[in-house]
Design a protein around this motif. Structure first.
Motif, PDB file in Angstrom:
ATOM      1  N   ILE A 181       0.836  -1.198   0.000  1.00 20.79           N
ATOM      2  CA  ILE A 181       0.000   0.000   0.000  1.00 20.79           C
ATOM      3  C   ILE A 181       0.868   1.243   0.000  1.00 20.79           C
ATOM      4  N   GLY A 182       0.423   2.272  -0.674  1.00 23.75           N
ATOM      5  CA  GLY A 182       1.061   3.579  -0.619  1.00 23.75           C
ATOM      6  C   GLY A 182       0.007   4.642  -0.396  1.00 23.75           C
ATOM      7  N   GLY A 183       0.192   5.457   0.627  1.00 21.55           N
ATOM      8  CA  GLY A 183      -0.659   6.616   0.887  1.00 21.55           C
ATOM      9  C   GLY A 183      -2.144   6.313   0.954  1.00 21.55           C
ATOM     10  N   THR A 184      -2.923   7.011   0.115  1.00 18.41           N
ATOM     11  CA  THR A 184      -4.379   6.860   0.144  1.00 18.41           C
ATOM     12  C   THR A 184      -4.855   5.547  -0.456  1.00 18.41           C
ATOM     13  N   GLY A 185      -3.936   4.755  -0.992  1.00 21.30           N
ATOM     14  CA  GLY A 185      -4.280   3.417  -1.469  1.00 21.30           C
ATOM     15  C   GLY A 185      -4.754   2.508  -0.347  1.00 21.30           C
ATOM     16  N   ILE A 186      -4.700   2.999   0.869  1.00 22.44           N
ATOM     17  CA  ILE A 186      -5.178   2.230   2.023  1.00 22.44           C
ATOM     18  C   ILE A 186      -6.700   2.076   1.988  1.00 22.44           C
ATOM     19  N   ALA A 187      -7.420   3.001   1.376  1.00 21.54           N
ATOM     20  CA  ALA A 187      -8.890   2.976   1.419  1.00 21.54           C
ATOM     21  C   ALA A 187      -9.497   1.674   0.889  1.00 21.54           C
ATOM     22  N   PRO A 188      -9.152   1.215  -0.313  1.00 19.40           N
ATOM     23  CA  PRO A 188      -9.752  -0.046  -0.765  1.00 19.40           C
ATOM     24  C   PRO A 188      -9.293  -1.246   0.068  1.00 19.40           C
ATOM     25  N   MET A 189      -8.123  -1.134   0.683  1.00 26.20           N
ATOM     26  CA  MET A 189      -7.652  -2.237   1.526  1.00 26.20           C
ATOM     27  C   MET A 189      -8.444  -2.308   2.829  1.00 26.20           C
ATOM     28  N   ILE A 190      -8.853  -1.148   3.337  1.00 28.16           N
ATOM     29  CA  ILE A 190      -9.706  -1.129   4.530  1.00 28.16           C
ATOM     30  C   ILE A 190     -11.021  -1.825   4.216  1.00 28.16           C
ATOM     31  N   GLN A 191     -11.568  -1.548   3.041  1.00 26.72           N
ATOM     32  CA  GLN A 191     -12.810  -2.197   2.630  1.00 26.72           C
ATOM     33  C   GLN A 191     -12.625  -3.714   2.571  1.00 26.72           C
ATOM     34  N   ALA A 192     -11.516  -4.164   1.995  1.00 23.30           N
ATOM     35  CA  ALA A 192     -11.236  -5.601   1.920  1.00 23.30           C
ATOM     36  C   ALA A 192     -11.022  -6.195   3.309  1.00 23.30           C
ATOM     37  N   LEU A 193     -10.331  -5.476   4.170  1.00 27.65           N
ATOM     38  CA  LEU A 193     -10.083  -5.971   5.525  1.00 27.65           C
ATOM     39  C   LEU A 193     -11.367  -6.096   6.328  1.00 27.65           C
ATOM     40  N   HIS A 194     -12.314  -5.195   6.092  1.00 23.08           N
ATOM     41  CA  HIS A 194     -13.634  -5.335   6.735  1.00 23.08           C
ATOM     42  C   HIS A 194     -14.222  -6.701   6.405  1.00 23.08           C
ATOM     43  N   ALA A 195     -14.155  -7.083   5.129  1.00 19.75           N
ATOM     44  CA  ALA A 195     -14.723  -8.365   4.708  1.00 19.75           C
ATOM     45  C   ALA A 195     -13.953  -9.534   5.306  1.00 19.75           C
ATOM     46  N   ILE A 196     -12.627  -9.460   5.266  1.00 16.09           N
ATOM     47  CA  ILE A 196     -11.810 -10.571   5.761  1.00 16.09           C
ATOM     48  C   ILE A 196     -11.931 -10.721   7.271  1.00 16.09           C
ATOM     49  N   LEU A 197     -11.659  -9.643   7.988  1.00 13.89           N
ATOM     50  CA  LEU A 197     -11.612  -9.719   9.449  1.00 13.89           C
ATOM     51  C   LEU A 197     -13.001  -9.719  10.087  1.00 13.89           C
ATOM     52  N   GLY A 198     -13.994  -9.273   9.333  1.00 12.67           N
ATOM     53  CA  GLY A 198     -15.341  -9.206   9.876  1.00 12.67           C
ATOM     54  C   GLY A 198     -16.221 -10.400   9.558  1.00 12.67           C
ATOM     55  N   THR A 199     -15.683 -11.388   8.854  1.00  9.37           N
ATOM     56  CA  THR A 199     -16.464 -12.564   8.490  1.00  9.37           C
ATOM     57  C   THR A 199     -16.156 -13.709   9.445  1.00  9.37           C
ATOM     58  N   VAL A 200     -17.189 -14.179  10.101  1.00  7.61           N
ATOM     59  CA  VAL A 200     -17.038 -15.292  11.035  1.00  7.61           C
ATOM     60  C   VAL A 200     -16.478 -16.499  10.291  1.00  7.61           C
ATOM     61  N   THR A 242      -8.428 -16.259   6.490  1.00  5.98           N
ATOM     62  CA  THR A 242      -7.464 -15.605   5.616  1.00  5.98           C
ATOM     63  C   THR A 242      -6.424 -14.854   6.439  1.00  5.98           C
ATOM     64  N   ALA A 243      -5.160 -15.050   6.110  1.00  4.25           N
ATOM     65  CA  ALA A 243      -4.060 -14.328   6.751  1.00  4.25           C
ATOM     66  C   ALA A 243      -3.647 -13.181   5.842  1.00  4.25           C
ATOM     67  N   VAL A 244      -3.481 -11.993   6.412  1.00  2.00           N
ATOM     68  CA  VAL A 244      -3.147 -10.805   5.637  1.00  2.00           C
ATOM     69  C   VAL A 244      -1.872 -10.175   6.188  1.00  2.00           C
ATOM     70  N   SER A 245      -0.937  -9.929   5.279  1.00  2.00           N
ATOM     71  CA  SER A 245       0.303  -9.243   5.627  1.00  2.00           C
ATOM     72  C   SER A 245       0.353  -7.962   4.804  1.00  2.00           C
ATOM     73  N   MET A 246       0.462  -6.813   5.484  1.00  2.00           N
ATOM     74  CA  MET A 246       0.418  -5.523   4.810  1.00  2.00           C
ATOM     75  C   MET A 246       1.730  -4.768   5.001  1.00  2.00           C
ATOM     76  N   LEU A 247       2.245  -4.215   3.916  1.00  2.00           N
ATOM     77  CA  LEU A 247       3.330  -3.245   3.950  1.00  2.00           C
ATOM     78  C   LEU A 247       2.726  -1.927   3.485  1.00  2.00           C
ATOM     79  N   TYR A 248       2.782  -0.921   4.343  1.00  2.00           N
ATOM     80  CA  TYR A 248       2.111   0.342   4.080  1.00  2.00           C
ATOM     81  C   TYR A 248       3.145   1.469   4.062  1.00  2.00           C
ATOM     82  N   ALA A 249       3.388   2.045   2.895  1.00  2.00           N
ATOM     83  CA  ALA A 249       4.370   3.108   2.727  1.00  2.00           C
ATOM     84  C   ALA A 249       3.718   4.483   2.818  1.00  2.00           C
ATOM     85  N   SER A 250       4.373   5.345   3.577  1.00  2.00           N
ATOM     86  CA  SER A 250       3.968   6.748   3.702  1.00  2.00           C
ATOM     87  C   SER A 250       5.231   7.591   3.682  1.00  2.00           C
TER      88      SER A 250
END
Length: 143
Positions: A62-81, A85-93
């Protein structure tokens, strides 16, 4: 274009993550609105992508504001009983003040029982800053 960061369970409204830019006409306009104000948005059906479910392991660069669609995806992954899925994120700012949604990402990492990790990389953080994390760019070694 802005990507909603809210879940699909939110009906009749949505949440956006907006970075305010000094020269950004739209971001300045949105920043000037009172909480609860209405704004009209245009829905573009061909731009909606069904992305869930994901592979068993997901890497996010991820770079900068590219975090927004990843937040949407993380809602689905982490919010689903029962999702494992394991998620590893590298976030550049550029600097630590540019990290968007840092509190949300830290909370998800803390509550995910190891399923979500997030590593920040800062490219322009001052050398005398107490930043303990990675500096520079996302490199092959970090990935």
């Amino acid at each position: 274009p802005y990507t909603p960061i809210s879940t699909n369970a939110m009906i009749g409204r949505f949440e956006l993550l907006v970075k305010i830019y000094a020269q950004g006409a739209m971001s300045q306009y949105l920043d000037g609105l009172q909480i609860g104000s209405s704004v009209e948005f245009k829905h573009i059906p061909f731009n909606v992508k069904v992305q869930y479910p994901f592979a068993p392991k997901v890497g996010m660069l991820i770079g900068g504001t590219g975090i927004a669609p990843m937040i949407q995806a993380l809602h689905a992954i982490l919010g689903t009983v029962d999702d494992t899925t394991a998620v590893s994120m590298l976030y550049a700012s550029k600097v630590k003040e540019d990290i968007l949604a840092q509190e949300t990402l830290e909370a998800w990492a803390a509550s995910s029982e190891g399923r979500f990790t997030c590593k920040h990389v800062l490219s322009e953080e001052p050398d005398d800053s107490p930043w303990p994390g990675a500096r520079g760019l996302i490199t092959r070694e970090l990935i």
